[in-house]
Design an enzyme around this catalytic site. Structure first.
Site, PDB file in Angstrom:
ATOM      1  N   GLY A  41       0.780  -1.216   0.000  1.00  0.00           N
ATOM      2  CA  GLY A  41       0.000   0.000   0.000  1.00  0.00           C
ATOM      3  C   GLY A  41       0.819   1.277   0.000  1.00  0.00           C
ATOM      4  O   GLY A  41       0.263   2.366   0.123  1.00  0.00           O
ATOM      5  N   TYR A  98     -10.386  -3.254  -6.827  1.00  0.00           N
ATOM      6  CA  TYR A  98      -9.979  -1.923  -7.248  1.00  0.00           C
ATOM      7  C   TYR A  98     -10.668  -1.516  -8.550  1.00  0.00           C
ATOM      8  O   TYR A  98     -11.277  -0.436  -8.641  1.00  0.00           O
ATOM      9  CB  TYR A  98      -8.459  -1.881  -7.415  1.00  0.00           C
ATOM     10  CG  TYR A  98      -7.911  -0.540  -7.834  1.00  0.00           C
ATOM     11  CD1 TYR A  98      -7.488   0.384  -6.890  1.00  0.00           C
ATOM     12  CD2 TYR A  98      -7.811  -0.186  -9.175  1.00  0.00           C
ATOM     13  CE1 TYR A  98      -6.979   1.621  -7.256  1.00  0.00           C
ATOM     14  CE2 TYR A  98      -7.308   1.045  -9.553  1.00  0.00           C
ATOM     15  CZ  TYR A  98      -6.891   1.931  -8.596  1.00  0.00           C
ATOM     16  OH  TYR A  98      -6.400   3.153  -8.977  1.00  0.00           O
ATOM     17  N   ASP A 112       0.365   7.861  -7.717  1.00  0.00           N
ATOM     18  CA  ASP A 112       1.550   7.142  -7.260  1.00  0.00           C
ATOM     19  C   ASP A 112       2.755   7.425  -8.145  1.00  0.00           C
ATOM     20  O   ASP A 112       3.849   7.766  -7.669  1.00  0.00           O
ATOM     21  CB  ASP A 112       1.276   5.642  -7.220  1.00  0.00           C
ATOM     22  CG  ASP A 112       0.272   5.261  -6.157  1.00  0.00           C
ATOM     23  OD1 ASP A 112      -0.123   6.146  -5.368  1.00  0.00           O
ATOM     24  OD2 ASP A 112      -0.130   4.086  -6.123  1.00  0.00           O
TER      25      ASP A 112
END
Length: 425
Positions: free
Chosen positions: A146, A244, A194
């Protein structure tokens, strides 16, 4: 298992021997591949925490991540032929391909799929590889934890190839290439956060990123007498095996409903009619409430509600940090976790246990899950003087509820992907 402070991180005693030291990676590379005429070049790619703004980067929202001092390292050297070879310090196996041939996803190729995805995207963009290369990966980032080990791999590898072959790719494009590879090669419809923070981060800051425009602002990360503690559930999670993509599809459904309904909006906001909104985060919470009746079920409305309320929390969190109001920031972290638990439903018993136990501690300013959820990590903003007691107490609560230990480490900020060594041959 005893824990000690090591380079400002609390870790288990036996993990010291497993820590990757980048200065030694080039030597390990030569042991595995032999010497060569070109230098072994080593690149560092950081992990990240997202302070707040979860699951809204793919909904046009603002996010507030920071790169942290856990790194994945890519050692690479050109070959004289057209072979590509990948190895990892911690994982067995050798993966070999030909740069002249097409590269396709294959389950048996494991982490090499992430690397081949990057190579494929670069070739499609017109990058020409005159030769192959050897790669050795070493990482101190927990996999599937994560804090974005996969994006660190993608961005570190893409940046390394750009540097050694002189492609001159911008940091923004490094991020976009990583995201494109996830979408097309790994079939994970991730947002841009990210990869963007890993490619562009600056030490001692968090980054307020508008995911709709890719405009961003560096915000000094001044935490006074506090620090972030990362709490890893140690529950194995893979985005491609999780829900997801389902959550992303539900958000797309919510946006389609709003477009079709063409609802005039009376509350103040950027858009006056739902048919015109480009994404869910273009709405304010009040505007979304005006539209509740058009949703066919509560679940789809709740997914949308998380997005618009989380986007509002991001702005408030950035303002709180600029004002030095850590108490307000902590309250927003708690509210974010509650929304991810109740409206977006991506936490689970492990993350909820960590967040609840952390928030019950007097030394904790606020805690929440970070990342995609379904396992992985949570973060807590904790007073420096109470860090060790905080970890011991949360660990006891976690073991009692879950039956096995979580992992903890403190962190500081870091720069984005960069080269750190060029001297070894």
């Amino acid at each position: 298992m005893p824990r000690i402070l090591f380079h400002d991180k609390i870790i288990s005693m036996d993990s010291l021997s497993e820590k990757i030291v980048p200065e030694n990676l080039a030597g390990e590379f030569n042991k595995l591949y032999g010497s060569g005429k070109d230098a072994v070049r080593v690149f560092a790619s950081p992990a990240r925490i997202n302070i707040i703004g979860e699951h809204i980067d793919y909904n046009g929202g603002n996010v507030f991540p920071a790169a942290i001092d856990r790194f994945l390292y890519v050692a690479v050297r050109k070959r004289s032929d057209t072979r590509i070879t990948y190895r990892d310090v911690k994982f067995p196996g050798v993966y070999s391909f030909n740069i002249r041939e097409g590269l396709a996803y294959k389950k048996e190729n494991d982490y090499a799929n992430y690397l081949n995805g990057i190579v494929s995207i670069l070739k499609r963009r017109g990058c020409v590889f005159p030769c192959g290369f050897d790669v050795l990966i070493g990482s101190n980032i927990p996999p599937a934890g994560g804090i974005s080990s996969s994006s660190a791999l993608e961005c570190g590898f893409a940046y390394a190839l750009s540097e050694i072959f002189g492609f001159g790719i911008s940091r923004k494009d490094i991020a976009l290439i990583g995201q494109q590879s996830e979408h097309e090669f790994m079939n994970v419809k991730c947002g841009i956060m990210d990869q963007f923070i890993i490619a562009t981060a600056k030490k001692d800051t968090a980054e307020l990123l508008d995911c709709a425009t890719l405009g961003f602002e560096y915000v000094p990360l001044v935490l006074d007498d506090c620090r972030f503690v990362v709490m890893n559930t140690q529950k194995k999670r893979q985005l491609t095996d999780s829900k997801y993509n389902e959550r992303r599809a539900q958000c797309e459904q919510a946006l389609a409903i709003l477009h079709a309904a063409k609802i005039p909006l009376t509350s103040a906001g950027k858009y006056a009619n739902t048919k015109d909104i480009p994404d869910l985060c273009s709405l304010t919470p009040k505007q979304l409430d005006e539209c509740k009746s058009v949703f066919p079920n509560e679940t789809i409305f709740k997914r949308a509600r998380h997005c618009v309320t989380e986007n509002e929390r991001v702005g408030k969190a950035a303002d709180a940090l600029k004002a030095g109001n850590l108490a307000a920031l902590g309250a927003l972290l708690k509210a974010s976790h509650a929304s991810l638990r109740d409206d977006y439903e991506v936490t689970g018993v492990e993350l909820d246990t960590l967040a609840d136990a952390a928030n019950a501690e007097s030394s904790c300013i606020g805690a929440r899950m970070t990342g995609a959820g379904f396992g992985g990590c949570a973060i807590a903003l904790v007073k420096n003087s109470g860090t060790e007691e905080f970890i011991d107490s949360v660990q006891r609560a976690y073991v009692k509820a879950i039956g096995y230990e979580a992992a903890f480490f403190t962190c500081t900020t870091a720069d984005g992907v960069r080269e750190i060594e060029t001297a070894r041959r």
